[in-house]
Write a protein that holds these residues in place. Sequence first.
Motif, PDB file in Angstrom:
ATOM      1  N   SER A 193       0.820  -1.203   0.000  1.00 18.24           N
ATOM      2  CA  SER A 193       0.000   0.000   0.000  1.00 18.24           C
ATOM      3  C   SER A 193       0.860   1.261   0.000  1.00 18.24           C
ATOM      4  CB  SER A 193      -0.947   0.001   1.214  1.00 18.24           C
ATOM      5  OG  SER A 193      -1.918  -1.026   1.085  1.00 18.24           O
ATOM      6  N   THR A 194       2.009   1.192   0.624  1.00 19.22           N
ATOM      7  CA  THR A 194       2.929   2.333   0.614  1.00 19.22           C
ATOM      8  C   THR A 194       3.386   2.635  -0.809  1.00 19.22           C
ATOM      9  OG1 THR A 194       3.704   1.828   2.854  1.00 19.22           O
ATOM     10  CG2 THR A 194       5.146   3.188   1.480  1.00 19.22           C
ATOM     11  N   LEU A 195       3.709   1.593  -1.566  1.00 17.74           N
ATOM     12  CA  LEU A 195       4.091   1.776  -2.964  1.00 17.74           C
ATOM     13  C   LEU A 195       2.934   2.377  -3.750  1.00 17.74           C
ATOM     14  CD1 LEU A 195       5.861   1.421  -5.468  1.00 17.74           C
ATOM     15  CD2 LEU A 195       5.144  -0.984  -5.545  1.00 17.74           C
ATOM     16  N   LEU A 196       1.710   1.883  -3.537  1.00 17.33           N
ATOM     17  CA  LEU A 196       0.557   2.409  -4.266  1.00 17.33           C
ATOM     18  C   LEU A 196       0.342   3.884  -3.939  1.00 17.33           C
ATOM     19  CD1 LEU A 196      -1.586   0.966  -6.185  1.00 17.33           C
ATOM     20  CD2 LEU A 196      -3.180   1.340  -4.302  1.00 17.33           C
ATOM     21  N   ARG A 197       0.543   4.260  -2.677  1.00 17.71           N
ATOM     22  CA  ARG A 197       0.402   5.666  -2.283  1.00 17.71           C
ATOM     23  C   ARG A 197       1.422   6.535  -2.998  1.00 17.71           C
ATOM     24  NH1 ARG A 197      -2.043   7.488   2.128  1.00 17.71           N
ATOM     25  NH2 ARG A 197      -0.257   8.761   2.740  1.00 17.71           N
ATOM     26  N   ALA A 198       2.610   6.023  -3.186  1.00 16.17           N
ATOM     27  CA  ALA A 198       3.633   6.787  -3.906  1.00 16.17           C
ATOM     28  C   ALA A 198       3.272   6.923  -5.382  1.00 16.17           C
ATOM     29  CB  ALA A 198       4.997   6.125  -3.759  1.00 16.17           C
ATOM     30  N   LEU A 199       2.716   5.848  -5.966  1.00 15.31           N
ATOM     31  CA  LEU A 199       2.295   5.908  -7.373  1.00 15.31           C
ATOM     32  C   LEU A 199       1.167   6.909  -7.563  1.00 15.31           C
ATOM     33  CD1 LEU A 199       2.299   2.094  -8.334  1.00 15.31           C
ATOM     34  CD2 LEU A 199       4.030   3.811  -8.905  1.00 15.31           C
ATOM     35  N   ALA A 200       0.405   7.182  -6.492  1.00 14.00           N
ATOM     36  CA  ALA A 200      -0.714   8.117  -6.563  1.00 14.00           C
ATOM     37  C   ALA A 200      -0.324   9.528  -6.100  1.00 14.00           C
ATOM     38  CB  ALA A 200      -1.866   7.606  -5.702  1.00 14.00           C
ATOM     39  N   ARG A 201       0.932   9.745  -5.768  1.00 11.49           N
ATOM     40  CA  ARG A 201       1.444  11.017  -5.241  1.00 11.49           C
ATOM     41  C   ARG A 201       0.823  11.373  -3.888  1.00 11.49           C
ATOM     42  NH1 ARG A 201       1.462  16.676  -8.549  1.00 11.49           N
ATOM     43  NH2 ARG A 201      -0.447  17.015  -7.353  1.00 11.49           N
ATOM     44  N   LEU A 202       0.408  10.362  -3.139  1.00 12.05           N
ATOM     45  CA  LEU A 202      -0.065  10.595  -1.781  1.00 12.05           C
ATOM     46  C   LEU A 202       1.073  10.509  -0.773  1.00 12.05           C
ATOM     47  CD1 LEU A 202      -3.367   8.495  -1.837  1.00 12.05           C
ATOM     48  CD2 LEU A 202      -3.089  10.965  -2.197  1.00 12.05           C
ATOM     49  N   LEU A 203       2.223  10.042  -1.220  1.00  8.94           N
ATOM     50  CA  LEU A 203       3.410   9.932  -0.373  1.00  8.94           C
ATOM     51  C   LEU A 203       4.615  10.381  -1.191  1.00  8.94           C
ATOM     52  CD1 LEU A 203       4.621   8.936   2.347  1.00  8.94           C
ATOM     53  CD2 LEU A 203       4.900   6.691   1.273  1.00  8.94           C
ATOM     54  N   THR A 204       5.374  11.317  -0.660  1.00  8.76           N
ATOM     55  CA  THR A 204       6.538  11.847  -1.372  1.00  8.76           C
ATOM     56  C   THR A 204       7.751  10.960  -1.120  1.00  8.76           C
ATOM     57  OG1 THR A 204       5.705  14.103  -1.132  1.00  8.76           O
ATOM     58  CG2 THR A 204       8.040  13.855  -1.668  1.00  8.76           C
ATOM     59  N   PRO A 205       8.416  10.492  -2.168  1.00 11.47           N
ATOM     60  CA  PRO A 205       9.604   9.646  -1.971  1.00 11.47           C
ATOM     61  C   PRO A 205      10.729  10.401  -1.269  1.00 11.47           C
ATOM     62  CG  PRO A 205       8.795   9.502  -4.249  1.00 11.47           C
ATOM     63  CD  PRO A 205       8.071  10.632  -3.599  1.00 11.47           C
ATOM     64  N   ARG A 206      11.478   9.690  -0.429  1.00  7.05           N
ATOM     65  CA  ARG A 206      12.689  10.253   0.164  1.00  7.05           C
ATOM     66  C   ARG A 206      13.807  10.298  -0.873  1.00  7.05           C
ATOM     67  NH1 ARG A 206      12.350   9.890   5.861  1.00  7.05           N
ATOM     68  NH2 ARG A 206      10.162  10.369   6.338  1.00  7.05           N
ATOM     69  N   GLN A 207      13.809   9.289  -1.738  1.00  4.70           N
ATOM     70  CA  GLN A 207      14.744   9.258  -2.867  1.00  4.70           C
ATOM     71  C   GLN A 207      14.007   8.683  -4.065  1.00  4.70           C
ATOM     72  OE1 GLN A 207      18.398   7.182  -2.094  1.00  4.70           O
ATOM     73  NE2 GLN A 207      18.971   8.469  -0.364  1.00  4.70           N
ATOM     74  N   GLY A 208      14.522   8.974  -5.277  1.00  6.77           N
ATOM     75  CA  GLY A 208      13.920   8.456  -6.484  1.00  6.77           C
ATOM     76  C   GLY A 208      12.677   9.247  -6.872  1.00  6.77           C
ATOM     77  N   ALA A 209      11.969   8.757  -7.867  1.00  3.56           N
ATOM     78  CA  ALA A 209      10.805   9.485  -8.366  1.00  3.56           C
ATOM     79  C   ALA A 209       9.830   8.536  -9.048  1.00  3.56           C
ATOM     80  CB  ALA A 209      11.236  10.570  -9.360  1.00  3.56           C
ATOM     81  N   VAL A 210       8.576   8.946  -9.058  1.00  2.00           N
ATOM     82  CA  VAL A 210       7.550   8.297  -9.864  1.00  2.00           C
ATOM     83  C   VAL A 210       7.278   9.212 -11.049  1.00  2.00           C
ATOM     84  CG1 VAL A 210       5.181   7.443  -9.954  1.00  2.00           C
ATOM     85  CG2 VAL A 210       6.515   7.197  -7.849  1.00  2.00           C
ATOM     86  N   GLN A 211       7.235   8.632 -12.240  1.00  2.00           N
ATOM     87  CA  GLN A 211       7.030   9.415 -13.448  1.00  2.00           C
ATOM     88  C   GLN A 211       5.800   8.930 -14.217  1.00  2.00           C
ATOM     89  OE1 GLN A 211      10.768   8.975 -15.571  1.00  2.00           O
ATOM     90  NE2 GLN A 211      11.513  10.927 -14.743  1.00  2.00           N
TER      91      GLN A 211
END
Length: 272
Positions: free
Chosen positions: A47-65
Amino acid sequence: MSNTDPDLRANGLRLAYDNRVVVEDLDLTIPPGRITAIVGANACGKSTLLRALARLLTPRQGAVQLDGRALHAIPTRELAQRLGILPQSPVAPEGLTVADLVTRGRSPHQTWWRQWSRADEQAVHAALAATGMTALADRPVDELSGGQRQRAWIAMAVAQGTSVLLLDEPTTYLDLAHQVDVLDLITDLNRLENRTIVMVLHDLNQACRYADHLVAMKSGRITAQGAPSEVVTAEIIEDVFDLRCQVSADPVSGTPLIIPIGRHHHLTRTPL
């Protein structure tokens, strides 16, 4: 929806809550126009990964594009027109009707100079019809059954008109018949409308049956990914879930079927 297939990917992701790192150095490319299921044991980072894919969680490193652009660089309204998220167990305001909820899916398409339009009306009607909720449009969401309520939320996401739809455990708390009903509906959205679907699922056999692409996670990393027939082996299931099992062919779909082996079931019993 866009006529071009969306390119959603993550590169070098580190995801954390306060000082607790949950996902580390993760790379992922979502197959466009397909159904992807993210699976893994509890607290593995799904779920943490899904939140990052939805821009609900900002990565500490790296990026979702998305289509080569970092999510954080895409204006919120534009992103909401292209990427939809249905969180786990959403709650509607008391007394809100199904039609009102689905109408909210159109808000990303409206501005002060572009108010409610015929296209919005058509999108809402189409979403209600696609999810089988037309007859319940005037019912309050909080009076619906669990399965109907989940359909209403999916209808809102459908009305939003995004080419990518992210779903966090869409079958949670539903009985088996409603689980299958919701997963069939999600498959319709993919097959008939070419929506790219990414969902977190707990049930491995359902993930195998409904997903084109599986992503198996363990301790914040991807252990295996690919078609269910490639990913689901007894060895990988034991590694990812710490579960001994046998894998056979699902007699209905032909996809992998996981049969758990408990401590008390290591021997085949003689029928009575």
